[in-house]
Design a protein around this motif. Structure first.
Motif, PDB file in Angstrom:
ATOM      1  N   THR A 434      36.082   9.170   5.323  1.00 28.50           N
ATOM      2  CA  THR A 434      35.555  10.527   5.209  1.00 28.50           C
ATOM      3  C   THR A 434      34.195  10.631   5.884  1.00 28.50           C
ATOM      4  OG1 THR A 434      36.688  10.825   3.085  1.00 28.50           O
ATOM      5  CG2 THR A 434      34.893  12.352   3.587  1.00 28.50           C
ATOM      6  N   MET A 480      33.557  18.702   6.335  1.00 23.05           N
ATOM      7  CA  MET A 480      33.973  17.321   6.149  1.00 23.05           C
ATOM      8  C   MET A 480      35.322  17.096   6.819  1.00 23.05           C
ATOM      9  SD  MET A 480      35.339  17.187   2.183  1.00 23.05           S
ATOM     10  CE  MET A 480      36.164  15.625   2.431  1.00 23.05           C
ATOM     11  N   THR A 482      38.513  14.106   6.528  1.00 21.75           N
ATOM     12  CA  THR A 482      38.953  12.984   5.713  1.00 21.75           C
ATOM     13  C   THR A 482      40.394  12.648   6.044  1.00 21.75           C
ATOM     14  OG1 THR A 482      39.100  12.152   3.440  1.00 21.75           O
ATOM     15  CG2 THR A 482      39.737  14.449   3.804  1.00 21.75           C
TER      16      THR A 482
END
Length: 679
Positions: A434, A480, A482
């Motif tokens: 991540t 983000m 991931t």
């Protein structure tokens, strides 16, 4: 960075949210690369729908297939491209000071089968991106060689026909020569046949790759068509015209785009160098009557004409600064573009014959840009990108026609310095690999040079205010990326954008209309899953909130018209390498406000397209595209505005136009069958 015999050299890297090795590469949560493999089994109604591979992007049409599409992204009605920048093989597609609309982005010359990659970045965070890149930018590149030469013949309902021949071969010394020829036509479901005639050709000589090699590309595209424009919905409901009927005959037009471009790249022990050039000859004659018959039973048709040559280029150099500077990579670049517009005009017409000149101008518009960008890895879990860009735009407008326009024109110049900053934290072993991102930056889009130099309304001679040549944008986002499970890549971002003014050049009237400053924010979630061999699934959701900073003086509303608050898509392709292959795509558009109060809204709808293919043998395949699979009766685009039908004018009930819903219906379920032979 790689090392050959102890010497650092650049590798070619694909930045992609559509890849399992994205972590540690990207500079933001909303950039990526779409590959030819992802496009191969995707059902497409129009060439520009290649852009819908960008999560959250919507591509529609409110006129004929020879006109630039309408685009939507991040709460922006991008019109025909005013706030999204696109380049094809290093050439800008957006047209400045265009006859129909600022930033006009006609991608009908694309051949989807040749597209090798679509590299996109959202927001104003990359120093390489300049004019129009407020919501983002895309760079489309064709393949340099094909696995096999092929001929593809397609036939479909409503007079659809298309022939494409393409192939490549080595011509000695590592040189690859690629050629393609496309001929297409279509009448569409319209009661007034579209009679689209399209000719397209590509010839490309190349060596090596985009990171180490060169290419020289010649392209030629021509199209002519008859258009069914958007119409008042009440005209359909009353039975005056059918669902696929037209208010006025002989709308449509013709266009061409001829170009020559070259790109070169070479890495060395200290960094890498890149350079490119382009020359484009472009023309458009567009006939439209969006208001119908406000001015009388003869109709309100007008022509917007544009004839220009665009030339320019770019060059950049990257340096590896070594351990003393934490192995930072510094990039400096320069970009130059000049549009020599021989004539851009607005004319009143009847049956495509000019009856009056509203305005006609000659424009020379030059832009020059410098940019710097530094990437630094401060810690294994922390890296930064700092950028600075400066743009100067100079325009000279000479009025050459129009009773009230001859007093307009002059010189205008503007510049802007745009800082950029990005931070990346990670990778961390949280829900799989991540990374977290934070980005901030300034950008801009230019306004039509005629709006920046005109003090007189060319329609009626009234006084108007000049507008700024450049409109500043400021944006930020956090996000983000991931990989929660093997084969599953996911990205989530929250963004905000301030635009100093929603100024838009209204090509139908020859003036620039001020719309006021605006603020938008939103959330995007994108997923890419390779669940099994040959199976690719992608799912995207985009939410946005768009408001003017000051209420509309007439109705007190703050909603930004045609800003779509919710879009979602779900798609899958399956090609395990056997006889059968195919793909399906669902696209949802939420209801959006048609005017500032938000009381009038469009109708939300879900659209499904299907592609199914069968390989008869390794060199012969058959595919069936079913577009609008469930025959959904919705509208491709909806507006709110004034217009009159012919009967309303004849009955004397029109006045200065009747405000109402203007619609362009989705095309009904359409079948297209293709046979491809490879050699």
């Amino acid at each position: 960075m790689a090392h050959a015999a102890g010497v650092p050299t650049l590798q070619e890297v694909t930045v992609s949210i559509r890849s399992q090795d994205l972590i540690g590469v990207a500079d933001s949560a909303t950039e990526g690369t779409v590959t030819a493999k992802q496009l191969a089994n995707r059902p497409l109604l129009r060439p520009a729908e290649v852009m819908e591979t960008i999560p959250g992007m919507v591509v529609t049409q409110h006129s004929g297939d020879g006109k630039a599409n309408q685009y939507f992204l991040r709460g922006f009605n991008l019109d025909h491209g005013s706030d999204f920048s696109t380049h094809v093989m290093g050439m800008p597609v957006n047209m400045v000071s265009h006859g129909h609309g600022q930033g006009y982005m006609d991608l009908n010359f694309l051949i989807p089968e040749l597209v090798g990659s679509v590299k996109y970045r959202k927001g104003v965070y990359a120093a390489e991106d300049g004019d129009f890149a407020t919501t983002g930018a895309a760079r489309i590149d064709y393949q340099r060689q094909l696995a096999n030469a092929f001929v593809d013949i397609s036939l479909g309902q409503n007079g659809y026909r298309r022939a494409l021949a393409a192939g490549s071969r080595e011509v000695g010394g590592g040189l690859q020569l690629l050629g393609a020829l496309e001929i297409a036509g279509n009448d569409g479901p319209w009661q007034q046949p579209e009679n689209l005639k399209k000719h397209n050709a590509v010839l490309r000589l190349s060596e090596g790759t985009a990171a180490k090699g060169f290419s020289l590309t010649a392209m030629a595209y021509e199209a002519s068509w008859t258009a069914t424009e958007h119409v008042p919905e009440r005209a359909i409901n009353s039975g005056e015209i059918g669902r696929y009927g037209a208010l006025s005959p002989r709308d449509g037009g013709k266009t061409h785009r001829y170009s020559l471009s070259g790109e070169w790249a070479r890495p060395d022990q200290d960094g890498a160098s890149k350079a490119g050039f382009y020359v484009i000859n472009y023309g458009l004659n567009l006939f439209s009557a969006p208001s119908g018959f406000i001015n009388g039973p003869q109709g309100d048709q007008h022509e917007q004409a544009d004839a220009r040559t665009v030339w320019g280029g770019q060059a950049s150099r990257s340096w590896f600064l070594g351990p003393a500077f934490r192995d930072s990579e510094l990039t400096a670049g320069i970009q130059l573009r000049q549009d020599r517009i021989r004539s851009v005009g607005l004319y009143r017409t009847e049956d495509r014959r000019r009856t009056d000149t509203v305005r006609q101008d000659k424009i020379t518009e030059t832009s020059a840009s410098l940019f710097l960008e530094a990437r630094t890895e401060w810690q294994p879990w922390l890296r930064s990108t700092v950028g600075l860009r400066h743009d100067e735009v100079d325009a000279r407008v000479t009025a050459t026609g129009g009773e009230f326009n001859l007093g307009n024109g002059g010189k205008t110049r503007a510049g802007q310095t745009s800082p950029k900053l990005g931070l990346v934290l990670g990778p961390f072993q949280l829900l799989g690999a991540t990374e977290f991102y934070a980005n901030w930056g300034h950008g801009f889009h230019s306004n039509d040079a005629r709006g920046a130099t005109s003090a007189v309304n060319p329609v009626d001679g009234g006084a108007i205010s000049r507008v700024p040549l450049l409109v500043k944008a400021k944006g930020s986002e956090i996000g983000m990326r991931t990989m929660p499970l093997p084969g599953w890549s996911s990205s989530l971002s929250v963004w905000q954008m301030d635009l100093a003014s929603e100024l838009v050049f209204i090509g139908d009237e020859g003036v620039t209309e001020p719309k006021g400053a605006s603020r938008r924010h939103g959330l995007e979630w994108s997923n890419y899953i390779t669940a099994a061999h040959g199976l690719i699934i992608d799912a995207d959701v985009a939410l946005s909130y768009a408001r003017f900073k000051q209420a509309n003086a007439d109705n007190g509303g703050t909603r930004v018209p045609n800003a779509i608050p919710l879009t979602a898509s779900l798609g899958g392709t399956l090609d395990p390498g056997g006889n059968w292959f195919g793909g399906v795509r669902l696209r949802y558009l939420g209801a959006y406000p048609l005017e500032e109060t938000g009381q009038e809204k469009s109708t939300a709808f879900l659209l499904t397209n299907l592609k199914l293919g069968y390989r008869i043998d390794p060199r012969l395949q058959l595919t069936l595209d079913v577009l609008n699979l469930f025959n959904r009766k919705a509208n491709d685009i909806e507006y709110w505005g004034g217009a009159c039908t012919r009967s309303e004018t004849l009955l004397g009930s029109c006045g200065g136009g009747i405000d109402g819903r203007l619609v362009h219906p989705l095309e009904p379920r359409t079948l297209r069958l293709s046979l491809r032979a490879s050699f």
